[in-house]
Write a protein that holds these residues in place. Sequence first.
Motif, PDB file in Angstrom:
ATOM      1  N   GLY A   1       0.795  -1.207   0.000  1.00 32.98           N
ATOM      2  CA  GLY A   1       0.000   0.000   0.000  1.00 32.98           C
ATOM      3  C   GLY A   1       0.832   1.263   0.000  1.00 32.98           C
TER       4      GLY A   1
ATOM      5  N   CYS B   1      -2.560   5.319 -10.355  1.00 33.36           N
ATOM      6  CA  CYS B   1      -3.276   4.052 -10.157  1.00 33.36           C
ATOM      7  C   CYS B   1      -2.785   2.991 -11.130  1.00 33.36           C
ATOM      8  CB  CYS B   1      -4.781   4.266 -10.307  1.00 33.36           C
ATOM      9  SG  CYS B   1      -5.510   5.258  -8.988  1.00 33.36           S
TER      10      CYS B   1
ATOM     11  N   LEU C   1       0.560   1.837  -9.785  1.00 39.52           N
ATOM     12  CA  LEU C   1       0.347   0.981  -8.611  1.00 39.52           C
ATOM     13  C   LEU C   1      -0.132  -0.403  -9.035  1.00 39.52           C
ATOM     14  CD1 LEU C   1       0.354   0.728  -5.526  1.00 39.52           C
ATOM     15  CD2 LEU C   1      -2.012   1.575  -5.535  1.00 39.52           C
TER      16      LEU C   1
ATOM     17  N   ALA D   1       1.791  -3.742  -8.009  1.00 36.94           N
ATOM     18  CA  ALA D   1       1.065  -4.779  -7.269  1.00 36.94           C
ATOM     19  C   ALA D   1       1.185  -6.124  -7.979  1.00 36.94           C
ATOM     20  CB  ALA D   1      -0.402  -4.388  -7.112  1.00 36.94           C
TER      21      ALA D   1
ATOM     22  N   ILE E   1      -4.567  -4.480  -0.912  1.00 43.66           N
ATOM     23  CA  ILE E   1      -4.079  -3.099  -0.961  1.00 43.66           C
ATOM     24  C   ILE E   1      -4.555  -2.406   0.312  1.00 43.66           C
ATOM     25  CG2 ILE E   1      -4.052  -0.942  -2.253  1.00 43.66           C
ATOM     26  CD1 ILE E   1      -2.856  -3.217  -3.838  1.00 43.66           C
TER      27      ILE E   1
ATOM     28  N   GLY F   1      -4.674   4.377  -0.040  1.00 39.26           N
ATOM     29  CA  GLY F   1      -5.429   3.340  -0.733  1.00 39.26           C
ATOM     30  C   GLY F   1      -6.926   3.500  -0.529  1.00 39.26           C
TER      31      GLY F   1
ATOM     32  N   CYS G   1     -10.069   4.255  -3.542  1.00 37.07           N
ATOM     33  CA  CYS G   1     -10.885   3.047  -3.742  1.00 37.07           C
ATOM     34  C   CYS G   1     -11.587   3.025  -5.093  1.00 37.07           C
ATOM     35  CB  CYS G   1     -11.902   2.920  -2.614  1.00 37.07           C
ATOM     36  SG  CYS G   1     -12.942   1.435  -2.750  1.00 37.07           S
TER      37      CYS G   1
ATOM     38  N   LEU H   1      -9.187   2.776  -8.044  1.00 36.03           N
ATOM     39  CA  LEU H   1      -8.538   1.476  -8.186  1.00 36.03           C
ATOM     40  C   LEU H   1      -9.491   0.417  -8.750  1.00 36.03           C
ATOM     41  CD1 LEU H   1      -6.415   1.355  -4.909  1.00 36.03           C
ATOM     42  CD2 LEU H   1      -5.651   1.910  -7.228  1.00 36.03           C
TER      43      LEU H   1
ATOM     44  N   LEU I   1      -9.209  -4.329  -1.417  1.00 34.44           N
ATOM     45  CA  LEU I   1      -8.774  -3.199  -0.597  1.00 34.44           C
ATOM     46  C   LEU I   1      -9.168  -3.448   0.856  1.00 34.44           C
ATOM     47  CD1 LEU I   1      -7.676  -0.191  -0.623  1.00 34.44           C
ATOM     48  CD2 LEU I   1     -10.073   0.483  -0.691  1.00 34.44           C
TER      49      LEU I   1
END
Length: 327
Positions: A138, A243, A246, A250, A265, A270, A274, A277, A303
């Motif tokens: 995260g 995003c 990320l 990830a 996440i 994070g 939300c 993502l 998440l």
Amino acid sequence: MQIICGDIGGTHARFALADIASGGDVALGDVATFATQEHVRFEDAWEEFRKSCGGTLPNSLALAVAGSVTGNIISFTNNDWTIALNTLRDDSGMKRLTILNDFAAIAHHAARAEDADLVHLAGPEQCFAGEGTISVLGPGTGLGVAHLHRDGHGGYHVQASEGGHVDFAPVDDVDDALLAHLRRRYDRVSAERVASGPAIVDICKVLAKREGATPFDLSDVEIWNRGLEGSDDLAAAAVDRFCMILGSIAGDVALTQGGWGGVAIAGGLGLRLCKMLQSPGFAARFSAKGRYADLMRSIPVKLVAHPQPGLTGAAAAFCIQHPEACA
């Protein structure tokens, strides 16, 4: 029993009292949050918290810290504090102390979280696997990374890491431009340099240059606010790019750790991201791993919705380390 829980990050230090019931259930009390830049030392924030509790604290502490936990002296990657564990024990009268990396604490929380407390982001809408590895990461002031392994019988083991400091791997021309931009400042560009809260400033500058726009001189907080509320196109584009990056990182973490059981996440940033993502860009970048794309699409990505997983996870780790106190 009652213990103190702490979660010390680069920007904020959080403390709370937690009641631990028989069996390890944790009930977290009110959370006190202190800005690290407003306190010269850890001890100053600790003393302020002690006074807010009437001057008396329990003699057991579970402390999550944003840094490596090695030796007696704890140093932080993104603030100037240090903690001497021997001094902390002696001066505060702690009889039991559990200290762990902040994302290891979040992994403890994720290991115990109900599926209803996790928000689906990408991949199949299914629970995390009951056996196998779950990756946890995260963005915040830095980029935290850890993982946990479930044994299929209700047990699990958490492993901390410094995975946020692996090399950044660009995927497209914009990423290439971002890497070139950061290389003028750093000898080595890590994932944390492009996927943490402060990174939004550099992303914005790169996008402005590519679009021939005038980059505005705003703080990372102001850019995040404008981007998330949609009041500025350049800031919103920077958030979109963040995003996507990320998502790539990830996916890399899951590949490296074998996180086929799921990816969690977490972190305050994070939570703010939300909805972003859940966009196609994050999921597409997560699974864009060449010959392993089908495998990546089979991994549930969720998440962590709890606002204080570092504190509750630290308490969970305390119960494992001190079972006699939590029976």
